[in-house]
Design a protein around this motif. Structure first.
Motif: not given
Length: 715
Positions: A433-443
Motif C-alpha cells: 500500500i502506497l502512502g506515508e506509513p504512519f498515516e496509513v496505519r493510523a487511519r
C-alpha cells in the motif's frame, strides 16, 4: 425439496454464529438459492442480530419475518404447538430454496437444561441433519480488567465429555448427526481434541459403521471475535456517545483500563485496543488520554467511557472538539465499579456491521473447515449455473491458489484500506500500500481494520525514488527526460506503483478509486507497454448475470476503434475470457446481422471479423451481428441459423466506446448484473483501473482478477 442443515450447540456462547456464517458462505458458492431459518428467536419485536447478519449475506433474498419460527415464550407456553409452527414456517422457506441453513436456539437466560433435546426434536421433524457446535472455551471469573475477553481452554477430555452428553441428547431426539465443530478450540491441542470427539462419536454408534465417517473440525479462537465492540459496551453501560467518530463504534475492545489514578500513572498503563474508564470529573486524565492516542507514541485505544454522570466543563468540551479526535467517548451515569463489571460482562457479537469480524469469521472457517468435504457430506453437487456470488468466489479461490503481490497506490482512500483488510484476512493476495506509513496505519486503526500483513511504502522513499528515476529516465530518454525530471515524475503514486510492477517488486497494480482512468493507465502505456502482437490496450467488463458470466469489450478505453483495433480487442477479450474459465464465443456487434446491412460502421465490423478469423482461426467468431441475435437462441435461429456463435455468444465486442459503455451500464442497472472491471488487457503486466465510485467489494474483486492475470503472465 431443499437440502438443509441444522446448526445447534450444547450450551450458550459457543460461537455458533461463526459456524453458521461459514456454512452459509460455502453453500452459496455451490448453489444459487440458499436460505436461512431461525428456529427459535428471543422475540419477534427485537430483531435477531444473527439472523440479520445471515440474511445480509450476498445471495440470500428472503424477508426477515418469513425466516423466524417461534419465540422462547411460544415454546414455554406449548412446546408441541410451537414445534408445529416451526415446521410450517420452515416449509414455506424451504419451498423457495435449494439449500437452507437452520440456526438453533441460543441458550439465553430464558433457556433450559432440556434445550438441546428440543433442538434435536426440531431437527428430526424438519428432516435436517445436525451440525453440532461444541465450545472449546469456558468463561472464567475475571480478576484483572486487562484480561477482557480471556477464557479458560477446555481439555480434550472435557471436550469428549461434552460431546458424549450432547450426542446422547441428539440420539434421544432421533436427530441425525451430520458433523461436529469444536469452536474456539485450543489450537495447541487441536488434534487431541478432534480424537476425543471422534471417540465419543464412535461410542455412540454402538459399533455400527456409518456409511461415511462423521466429519469433525476444530476452529481456533480469535481474540477479535471474542472481544466486545464499543457499540456493545455502550449498550451495556446504558451510555450515550458524547464525541468521536460513530464509525469507530464497531471497533473491538481488547482490554479494559480503569483510569482511577493520576495522569502520569494512567499513561504508562494504556493498552493497545483498550477501552479506558475515566471518572467524568477527571478531565485532565481524559485530555491526556486523547493526546496520548493522537501522538502515535502510545498504544491506540478503542474508546473511552466517562462514568459518574458529571457534566464536562465547557472549556474542556471546546478543547475536545478542537482536538478532532475520532476516539468514541461514551458517557454513563454508572459508578466506576458497576461500569467495569458491565463492560467485563459484555460479549462480542458477530454482526454484519463489523467488516473486520465478518472477514475474520469467514477466514477462520475457510482455514479450519474443509468446505469441499462439507459439500460432499451434505450431498450438494455444484450447480451448472454460475451466479455472481459463485463467480466472485471462484476468483478468490484462484487468486489464493498462487498468491501474488499487488500494489495499491491509493493508501489514503478508506475504501482501499477496507478492501486491503479483507484481501489480507482472506489470503487473496499479498499487498503493498502506497502512502506515508504512519498515516496509513493510523487511519487503519481508526477504521478498526487490520492491515498488519501489508507492506506500507512511502512514494517519497529516497532509495526507491532514486532507483525508479534512473530506470524511468532510461525508458523515456528518447523523449528527453532527465533523471531529475524523472525523480519528480516517479513520486506520483501511479508512476511509483507502475515502476514497482515494471521492476518486479510487485506482480500487478490496482488503482483508480480516487484517480481518473487516464491517470491510472498513462504510466502503463509509457512503462509496461503492450504485449507482442497486440497494438492497443483495451478493456473488458466481466458481466455476472443471474446464471452465467459474459465478457463485454471495450467499454472503457478506446473511443472509436479502427477495424484493426477492433480485431485486437476481440482477440484480447477472448483470451481474457479463457483466463477466467469462460469458453470464448465471440460476437462482433453491429446494428445489422450477416449480410443484411451496409455502411461504414457495418463494414468496419465486417472487416474486423475477417481480421480475427485470419489472425486467430481457432476462435469461434461471428460478425457483424446484432445483440439479440448473439444472445437469444430463438432470434439466432431466424437471423443466423447454423451459427456456432449466434444465440450463445459469451464475448460481446462493441463497435465503439459509446455503445459499449452505455450497454454495460444498462445491463448492470436493469438486469441486476454485477459488472466486474474494467479489466485492462493487452499489457505486458497486469494493471487494472477502478471506477471512482467503486465499492469495497469491487476493489476486492479487481485485486483478485489482477492476481489471476499475474498468475497467467508468469506461465
Amino acid at each position: 425439496m431443499a437440502q438443509s442443515i441444522y446448526i445447534t450447540s450444547a450450551e450458550g456462547h459457543s460461537g455458533k454464529s461463526t459456524v453458521a456464517l461459514g456454512v452459509l458462505d460455502a453453500l452459496s458458492h455451490a448453489t444459487p438459492r440458499v436460505g436461512v431459518f431461525r428456529a427459535i428467536a428471543r422475540s419477534t419485536v427485537e430483531r435477531d442480530y444473527v439472523l440479520e447478519m445471515l440474511l445480509d449475506h450476498d445471495g440470500v433474498d428472503l424477508p426477515y419475518d418469513d425466516c423466524i419460527g417461534v419465540t422462547y415464550d411460544d415454546v414455554r407456553h406449548d412446546p408441541d404447538a410451537a414445534l408445529a409452527t416451526i415446521v410450517e414456517r420452515y416449509k414455506a422457506v424451504e419451498a423457495q430454496c435449494d439449500a437452507v441453513v437452520i440456526v438453533g436456539s441460543d441458550y439465553t437466560d430464558v433457556g433450559s437444561p432440556a434445550e438441546l433435546a428440543y433442538n434435536a426434536r426440531i431437527a428430526a421433524n424438519l428432516g435436517a441433519p445436525v451440525l453440532l457446535v461444541l465450545g472449546g472455551r469456558s468463561a472464567q471469573n475475571q480478576t484483572q480488567p486487562e484480561q477482557l475477553g480471556s477464557s479458560l481452554a477446555r481439555t480434550p477430555a472435557e471436550m469428549g465429555q461434552i460431546a458424549d452428553l450432547a450426542l446422547a441428547e441428539l440420539a434421544h431426539g432421533r436427530a441425525k448427526l451430520f458433523a461436529v465443530v469444536a469452536n474456539r478450540a485450543d489450537a495447541e491441542r487441536a488434534d487431541e481434541t478432534l480424537d476425543a470427539i471422534r471417540r465419543s462419536i464412535q461410542a455412540h454408534l454402538d459399533g455400527a459403521a456409518p456409511a461415511a465417517p462423521v466429519p469433525v473440525w476444530a476452529i481456533p479462537e480469535d481474540r477479535f471475535l471474542v472481544a466486545p465492540s464499543i457499540r456493545g459496551i455502550m449498550r451495556s453501560v446504558d451510555g450515550e456517545m458524547l464525541a468521536g467518530d460513530a464509525g469507530r463504534l464497531t471497533r473491538e475492545a481488547l482490554a479494559v483500563v480503569v483510569a482511577g489514578m493520576s495522569m502520569v500513572n494512567v499513561l504508562p498503563r494504556l493498552l493497545e485496543g483498550a477501552v479506558v474508564i475515566i471518572p467524568a470529573d477527571r478531565s485532565e486524565v481524559l485530555l491526556a488520554t486523547l493526546l496520548a492516542n493522537a501522538s502515535g507514541t502510545f498504544p491506540s485505544i478503542s474508546g473511552i467511557v466517562l462514568n459518574g454522570g458529571f457534566e464536562l466543563p465547557e472549556p474542556v468540551t471546546r478543547l475536545i472538539d478542537g482536538l478532532g479526535s475520532s476516539v468514541p467517548i461514551i458517557t454513563t451515569e454508572l459508578g466506576t465499579y458497576e461500569t467495569a463489571v458491565r463492560i467485563m460482562g459484555t460479549r462480542g457479537r458477530l454482526a454484519a456491521d463489523s467488516q473486520r469480524r465478518y472477514d475474520t469469521a469467514l477466514a477462520l472457517f475457510e482455514q479450519s473447515v474443509d468446505t469441499d468435504e462439507l459439500l460432499v457430506a451434505f450431498g450438494l453437487a455444484r450447480a451448472t449455473v454460475v451466479t455472481p456470488l459463485m463467480f466472485e468466489f471462484q476468483l478468490i479461490e484462484r487468486a489464493r491458489a498462487q498468491r501474488k503481490r499487488i500494489v495499491l497506490p491509493e493508501g489514503d482512500d478508506d475504501r482501499v484500506l477496507r478492501a486491503a483488510a479483507t484481501v489480507l484476512k482472506r489470503g487473496i493476495a499479498d499487498l503493498v500500500i502506497l502512502g506515508e506509513p504512519f498515516e496509513v496505519r493510523a487511519r487503519a486503526i481508526e477504521l478498526g481494520i487490520d492491515i498488519q500483513g501489508a507492506e506500507v511504502l512511502s512514494p517519497m522513499d529516497a532509495v526507491h525514488v532514486h532507483k525508479f528515476a534512473e530506470e524511468y529516465a532510461r525508458l523515456r530518454a528518447h523523449k528527453g527526460v532527465t533523471v531529475r525530471q524523472a525523480a519528480d515524475t516517479v513520486t506520483d503514486v501511479s508512476y511509483f506503483g507502475t515502476m514497482m510492477v515494471h521492476l518486479g517488486l510487485a506482480d500487478g497494480m490496482v488503482s483508480g478509486a480516487a484517480h481518473t482512468t487516464a491517470h491510472t493507465i498513462r504510466p502503463a502505456f509509457e512503462i509496461i507497454k503492450t504485449r507482442p502482437g497486440v497494438s492497443v490496450v483495451s478493456s473488458v467488463f466481466l458481466m455476472a448475470l443471474a446464471d452465467r458470466v459474459l465478457v463485454y469489450g471495450d467499454c472503457a478505453v478506446i473511443p472509436d476503434p479502427t477495424s484493426e483495433q477492433l480485431a485486437d480487442i476481440a482477440i484480447s477479450s477472448a483470451a481474457t475470457a479463457s483466463q477466467f474459465g469462460i469458453d470464448p464465443r465471440v460476437a462482433m456487434l453491429s446494428y445489422s446481422t450477416g449480410e443484411s446491412g451496409s455502411g461504414a460502421d457495418v463494414e468496419k465490423v465486417r472487416d474486423a471479423t475477417a481480421l480475427v478469423r485470419s489472425r486467430a482461426p481457432e476462435l469461434l467468431v461471428e460478425g457483424p451481428i446484432q445483440y439479440d441475435a448473439a444472445a437469444d437462441a430463438a432470434v439466432a435461429a431466424a437471423k443466423m441459423p447454423g451459427s456456432a456463435v449466434a444465440g450463445r455468444a459469451t464475448v460481446f465486442v462493441f463497435p465503439d466506446l459509446n455503445t459499449g459503455n452505455n450497454t454495460y451500464k444498462a445491463v448492470q442497472r436493469s438486469a441486476g448484473a454485477v459488472a466486474i472491471g474494467p479489466v485492462l488487457q493487452g499489457l505486458n503486466k497486469p494493471i487494472n483501473d477502478l471506477s471512482r465510485g467503486a465499492l469495497v467489494d469491487d476493489i476486492v474483486n479487481t485485486i483478485a482478477i489482477t492476481a489471476i492475470q499475474a498468475q497467467e503472465a508468469g506461465r
